[in-house]
Design an enzyme around this catalytic site. Structure first.
Site: not given
Ligand SMILES: Nc1ncnc2c1ncn2[C@@H]1O[C@H](COP(=O)(O)OP(=O)(O)O)[C@@H](O)[C@H]1O
Ligand SMILES: C=C(OP(=O)(O)O)C(=O)O
Ligand SMILES: [Ca+2]
Ligand SMILES: [Mn+2]
Length: 660
Positions: A379, A444
């Site tokens: 990310d 998540r």
């Protein structure tokens, strides 16, 4: 200071050795051999339990008097650490305030250590709660291990459960995603000129005084608690550009999340940690005061670059901390001529590196996690003159509809140590139902990067060869893959397009286009053209190729077409990595002017050209023009800007958009 007698009085120090009682043998037992190995050495139940847990530095404070020399330096180290932490938590407007001591108030396994330099006697934790905050103690749970944090969460935090694979299921509360509208950045003489403000910018201003009001509120709240969690960790695997961060939070869930997401220091690194470069005060369980200037809700996420601090009030979504630190890096790194990137990154066996840019849900995590390649990160990265390095120490994967078959590495990473946010599980078996959206669609998993078997540790690699821009195009008109010129790469990078289908309301759902500069405007601190210019320069210098990959719909928009199957996208990505796609023959599309390969092994030919996949050709053309119009409107704000020193490139970028 720390004194031995007091430790003994507290029940955890050494006690005088007692003479063991003689065992009494009954008539029956006489024939049975005395199994002396089966007798424990402990004299009391407490001692027995204390034996069960082996001491280790640095997460568990020392108990007793093991190793006089080591003990002294450990005491001193702890004292310094506590001084530093209580300085962090000090009220800046009052002379007195709560004191920070080490350990868990309820556990008894931790030793309270007075840190206040001028108090030469040990102060015991108050038995009754006192209203005078200067008499209040707040225990610090410092860099606890996952096991310790699990225990804290399971014992004290509602909504914490063990799943069947050993992950810690948690609830993030009312907020299950970020609150970009509640983000504030302190404007001062420096930031006024340096940062990106105004239209399109994520940075909504706040003055220094209001920041202090919120800081005081957060600090007071944290100090009102019996215990707080403190994580001292690092950002950025590039050793030359490592940043030290401290996270003060109220939940074990938050501490474990950051333990997983930031880089974990070794015991030696922790010993020499010193002063953090940046501190987060996460009082997310407590709201901000809506009557405070600049507040528009009870949530506030405030960044003060000058004070090197961030305050969180009114949201417990852990992603705020992760992305708050990312914003910080977007400020600090460009100052060092390092480009910060909202991208995933992996490396092939021959050292070929690929970057994966894209907005949330477009596939950065899924596609950078590739069993045939080394994962550098999913990310956040930095691209310096020397390397590409991961900012983080962990991954944060979307779990909705996660399947073992399609994403085995992510599936297997959901085990002991992993934080599973907002998932639904079977009450009895504790098996997670990844299709269940009852709590949120944004479920998540946060896990340390080493939970991915082929993680590249340390997480950095050579200059990228391929720059892949991911768009989840719910309109279904962008080709599954196209090769981009440098100008086109910059055009699409600055546009930062994706279109997801929002909401889960019944009926037909229109795709909504999102444009987010640099595929992450929400985290940019400087104007997008700063980052774009750096990317162009680096791509040019290192000869990287740009690609646009649509991980969204084909054969029609959302509702009539289908999402491109993940195995096909993986085949496309493989062809990019291997270099075979670079050698393919191409055809240019109308309107967007994208180069589409004529074929890719393992991918049906008819999906490569969107117009072939659409049954209704007129609908295709209309949708294509609609999207082109949205691109054009969005880019209007950038037409006045120069991208770097290269005037020619700026002109080319402006011409690289759709023509119709
Ligand atoms: N063709 C595809 N390519 C990539 N992801 C896909 C595709 N089809 C479905 N998906 C799903 O879309 C999601 C992508 O999310 P993720 O990789 O977490 O995005 P990001 O990291 O960019 O936020 C995953 O849940 C993945 O399973
Ligand atoms: C955590 C986030 O990242 P992503 O969705 O890109 O994985 C986020 O944007 O909140
Ligand atoms: Ca993201
Ligand atoms: Mn991701």
């Amino acid at each position: 200071m720390f004194q031995k007698e007091e430790m003994a009085a507290n029940g955890t120090g050494v006690t005088s050795p007692r003479t063991p009682l003689k065992s009494i043998l009954t008539e029956k037992a006489k024939g049975i051999p005395n199994d002396s190995a089966g007798t424990v050495k402990a004299q009391t139940i407490e001692e027995l339990h204390s034996l069960q847990r082996k001491r280790s530095a640095p997460n568990t404070p020392l108990q007793g008097t093991a190793g006089a020399f080591a003990n002294l330096s450990e005491d001193e180290r702890q004292r310094q650490q506590l001084q530093s932490i209580s300085a962090s938590l000090a009220s800046l407007t009052r002379g007195t305030g709560p004191k920070v001591i080490r350990g868990d108030p309820g556990g008894g396994k931790y030793q309270a250590v007075s840190h206040v330099a001028h108090h030469h006697h040990h102060i015991e934790a108050p038995v009754i709660s006192v209203s005078d905050s200067s008499l209040k103690f707040t225990h610090v749970l410092y860099n606890l291990s996952p096991g310790e944090l699990y225990e804290q969460a399971l014992k004290y935090e509602k909504g914490s459960f063990l799943t069947s694979t050993g992950a810690l299921a948690t609830l993030s509360g009312a907020k299950t995603g970020r609150s970009p509208r509640d983000k504030r950045v302190v404007i001062d003489d420096t930031t006024q000129d340096e940062l990106w403000w105004g239209t399109g910018s994520p940075n909504i201003e706040m003055d220094e005084h209001t920041f202090m009001v919120n800081r005081e509120r957060a600090v007071d709240y944290l100090n009102s608690l019996d215990k707080v969690f403190v994580n001292d960790q690092f950002l950025n695997w590039d050793p030359k550009n490592r940043i030290k961060v401290r996270i003060v939070s109220c939940r074990a869930y938050h501490s474990l999340f950051m333990h997983n997401m930031c880089i974990r220091p070794t015991p030696e690194e922790l010993e020499n940690f010193g002063t953090p470069d940046f501190t987060i005060y996460n009082a997310g369980q407590f709201p901000c005061n809506r009557y405070t200037h600049y507040m528009t809700s009870s949530t506030s996420i405030d960044i003060n670059l000058n004070r090197k601090e961030m305050v969180i009030l009114g949201t417990q979504y852990a992603g705020e901390m992760k992305k708050g630190l990312f914003s910080l890096m977007h400020y600090l790194m460009p100052k060092r001529h390092i480009l910060s990137l909202h991208s995933g990154c992996n490396m092939g066996k021959d050292g070929d590196v690929a970057l994966f840019f894209g907005l949330s849900g477009t596939g950065k995590t899924t596609l950078s996690t590739d069993h045939n390649r080394f994962l550098i990160g999913d990310d956040e990265h930095c691209w310096s003159d020397d390397c590409v390095s991961n900012i983080e120490g962990g991954c944060y994967a979307k779990c909705i509809d996660l399947s073992k078959e399609k994403e085995p590495d992510i599936w297997n990473a959901i085990k002991f140590g992993t934080v599973l946010e907002n998932v639904v599980f079977d009450e009895h078996t504790r098996e997670v139902d990844y299709t269940d959206k009852s709590v949120t669609e944004n479920t998540r998993a946060a896990y340390p990067i080493e939970f991915i078997p082929n993680a590249k540790i340390p997480c950095f690699g050579p200059h990228p060869k391929n720059v892949i821009l991911l768009a989840c195009d719910a309109f279904g008109v962008l080709p599954p893959v196209s090769k981009l010129s440098l100008a086109q790469t910059m055009y699409h990078f600055i546009s930062g397009y994706t279109a997801l289908v929002a909401g889960t309301v019944d009926g037909i759902k229109e795709p909504t286009a999102t444009f987010s500069a640099c595929f992450g405007a929400a985290f940019l601190m400087l104007h997008p053209t700063t980052y774009a210019a750096m990317l162009a320069e680096k791509m040019q210098k290192h000869g990287a190729t740009g690609w646009l990959v649509n991980t969204g719909w084909c054969g029609g928009s959302y509702g009539s077409g289908n999402r491109i199957k993940l195995p096909y996208t993986r085949k496309i990505i493989n062809a990019i990595h291997s270099g075979s796609l670079l050698k393919a023959t191409y055809e240019k599309t109308e309107v967007f002017g994208l180069e589409i390969p004529n074929e890719i092994e393992g991918v049906p030919k008819e999906i490569l050209r969107p117009e072939n996949a659409w049954a209704d050709k007129e609908a295709y053309k209309n949708t294509l023009l609609k999207l082109a119009g949205l691109f054009k409107n969005n880019f209007e704000t950038f037409t006045e800007y120069k991208i770097g020193e290269d005037k020619k490139l700026t002109e080319e970028i402006l011409a690289a958009g759709p023509i119709f």
